[in-house]
Design an enzyme around this catalytic site. Structure first.
Site, PDB file in Angstrom:
ATOM      1  N   LYS B  93      -2.266 -33.185  37.836  1.00 49.83           N
ATOM      2  CA  LYS B  93      -3.444 -32.911  38.648  1.00 49.83           C
ATOM      3  C   LYS B  93      -3.286 -31.484  39.145  1.00 49.83           C
ATOM      4  CE  LYS B  93      -5.599 -33.533  43.022  1.00 49.83           C
ATOM      5  NZ  LYS B  93      -5.619 -34.148  44.344  1.00 49.83           N
ATOM      6  N   ALA B 181     -10.966 -36.231  46.757  1.00 47.56           N
ATOM      7  CA  ALA B 181     -10.932 -35.633  48.096  1.00 47.56           C
ATOM      8  C   ALA B 181     -12.209 -35.873  48.884  1.00 47.56           C
ATOM      9  CB  ALA B 181     -10.661 -34.132  48.049  1.00 47.56           C
ATOM     10  N   THR B 204      -5.602 -39.737  52.152  1.00 52.35           N
ATOM     11  CA  THR B 204      -5.580 -39.777  53.616  1.00 52.35           C
ATOM     12  C   THR B 204      -6.305 -40.995  54.181  1.00 52.35           C
ATOM     13  OG1 THR B 204      -5.692 -37.379  53.497  1.00 52.35           O
ATOM     14  CG2 THR B 204      -5.984 -38.349  55.663  1.00 52.35           C
TER      15      THR B 204
END
Lengths: 325, 254
Positions: B93, B181, B204
């Site tokens: 990535k 993201a 996250t």
């Protein structure tokens, strides 16, 4: 009378020895590195007794077991109970709300109230004051335990423990991983700085997306600034990035920290099990007590009590995960 | 489902491995969610993260190493080589940060690094913006997957520009596309799948949730729901109500 041999004179070993002696046991200690010093990772700790703040990113036992730490340490070393102050930069205020939601035991305070507590913190509009939390000086605490144990007749052997010891309590941290295969090291980096221009009287945490950043006053204008948390087992030196992040945090708290002297740079590995909680294991004649992770001073009392329960009364505390005596 | 460089993913959740309260919780999050791909960072741990990396290998899922934290082509390329050695995979990535505050990708360096790496046999998953031309250039550079952002890393803002993501899907109908993201909630992940995206990459939102294990599972359920909805050919939104039962013959004018 049985003599218990504690191996390792870091915070885990000294606390276990202290607890055993307080319950009337006879103890000797082995550590080839001698009295507490920079060779042990507890030398580099923050020394915060902050169960609520730690609970934000830890499991429930950290909070419950950690609450007992204050009383235990208070009878052995000087503990300052002035609470913890948690602040965030304006752009990170959502993180402060999350921190509040995940914890408890705090009062929300505004800019004026922050300034009443710490007049040198003027740039923060909102904060959390964890009133019951406390801090101690880790090096002082280790020295005190060491001296008290000597006074109580505990013999310190500055050498490796004999291999076939009966009644051994192994508190060697990461050195025990040849037996405790699920133990790993988590790198931590910290700085000790001197900055007489700034006065802070309690631990202050500045919320940061990747690590718990805190500054702990050591008195005389000296502060401990910590601490990174990196899944790495290289403890040779600090990286520029970590140093930048630590110093920027201090600078964000008060730009006068820009003039601080850097006194010490500490790098070491915290011994941790996969759930980051401490463990007690009895294998043959040895009781292993390990895995304090970033909670050396917060959880050493509970670990020590668990060791004494097992050693003296054959009682299994929740930290005992294996018993093959 | 489209294949990623010839590999069929077991499902459409790619889950990051940073910032969990403990490795034990990380492992549970993977087990309970069934996520099929683990992304892992090499930059922060340099050469000494062996124990942690071994834990990631033991998850038994596909591993997608990343170049998180790299700011230059040189750093990213070096990190990619290291990743190939550590994890024995050509997957990488590719993340090249251009802006400290928004962590926005530097798409110029991204294209350059992608060209170098694909030229050396890497199978590059580029973390990019939703710009069509950048996407085009990445494909020309040899990428066979595109990973546009939903919103800045860690912001949890969801799909900031749904129009651009739709346009990207329309422009590259045969390229595997991953929203990477910005996901904060399962509804964001579901939305990405409803748009016809092939997978969602997040970290996250799970790792920093109060209960990461439950959130990982919620994300997987949402991804499955969104995917199923996309395949089911959803109705078009309209301005007026369309009664689901006939109204003729009822006294609807009274």
């Amino acid at each position: 009378m049985t003599v218990w041999s504690v191996i390792g004179a870091g915070v885990a070993g000294l606390a276990a020895a202290s607890e055993l002696v307080s319950r009337g046991a006879k103890v000797q200690i082995f550590d080839p590195s001698g009295p507490p010093g920079p060779h042990g990772c507890s030398w580099w700790a923050g020394g915060m007794l902050a169960p609520w703040c730690e609970f934000e990113n830890a499991e429930e036992p950290v909070l419950r077991l950690g609450k007992a730490a204050f009383e235990w340490w208070s009878t052995r070393t000087r503990v300052e109970q002035r609470g913890t102050l948690v602040v965030a930069n304006p752009r990170d205020l959502p993180d402060l709300r999350r921190f509040a939601r995940r914890t408890g035991g705090y009062t929300e305070i505004n800019q004026v109230e922050i300034a009443n507590l710490e007049p040198d913190l003027t740039s923060f509009t909102k904060g959390l004051h964890f009133t019951d939390e406390a801090h101690l000086n880790p090096r002082q605490a280790l020295r005190n335990l060491h001296r008290q144990l000597q006074d109580q007749g505990v013999v310190f052997h500055r050498k490796l423990a004999p291999t076939q010891l009966e009644n051994a309590i192994d508190c060697r941290g990461l050195h025990a991983r040849e037996v405790l295969h699920d133990l790993r090291g988590v790198k931590g980096e910290m700085l000790v700085i001197r900055c007489p221009d700034v006065t802070l009287t309690r631990p202050v945490r500045l919320l940061h997306p990747r690590m718990p950043l805190y500054i702990v006053p050591r008195g005389d204008g000296v502060y401990m600034l910590g601490a990174t948390m990196i899944e790495s087992e290289d403890s040779s030196r600090i990286t520029a990035r970590s140093m930048l992040e630590l110093l920027s945090a201090a600078y964000a708290l008060n730009p006068a920290f820009g003039e601080a002297e850097v006194l010490e740079i500490g790098v070491d590995l915290r011994p941790a099990f996969p759930d980051n909680l401490p463990r007690i294991r009895r294998l043959g004649h040895t009781i292993y007590a390990n895995g304090l992770y970033r909670h050396g001073y917060l959880l050493a009392p509970a670990l020590a009590q668990g060791v004494a329960d097992l050693a003296l009364d054959n009682k299994h505390s929740e930290m005992v995960d294996e018993d093959r005596a | 489902m489209k294949s990623f460089y010839g590999t069929q993913l077991p499902n459409s959740l790619m889950l990051g491995t940073a910032q969990y309260p403990s490795p034990a919780i990380l492992e549970q999050a993977f087990r309970e969610s069934g996520a099929g791909v683990a992304t892992v960072s090499l930059r922060r741990e340099s050469g000494a993260g062996q124990t942690f990396w071994q834990m990631i290998r033991e998850l038994g899922v596909l591993i997608l190493p990343n170049t998180a934290g790299c700011h230059t082509v040189k750093e990213a390329v070096t990190t990619a080589y290291m990743a190939r050695e550590v994890f024995d995979t050509n997957w990488i990535k590719l993340e090249l940060i251009g802006h400290t505050d928004s962590l926005q990708p530097d798409v110029f360096q991204l294209v350059e690094a992608a060209r170098i790496l694909t030229g050396d046999g890497f199978q590059v998953f580029p973390y990019t913006t939703d710009d069509l031309i950048v996407g085009e250039r990445l494909l020309t550079a040899g990428c066979e997957v595109l990973m546009p952002w939903g919103a800045p890393i860690g912001s949890g803002r969801g799909l900031n520009n749904e129009y651009a993501l739709r346009a990207m899907r329309a422009e590259f109908p045969d390229v595997p596309l991953v929203v990477d993201a910005g996901i904060g909630l399962p509804s964001h992940a579901a939305q990405a799948m409803e748009l016809g995206y092939d997978a969602v990459l997040l970290n996250t939102a799970v790792a920093r949730a109060g209960n990461p294990v439950a959130m990982a599972r919620a994300m997987m359920l949402a991804i499955q729901a969104g995917q199923l909805a996309h395949q089911a050919d959803p109705i078009e939104a309209r301005d007026m109500a369309e009664p689901s039962t006939p109204v003729i013959g009822k006294a609807f004018l009274s």
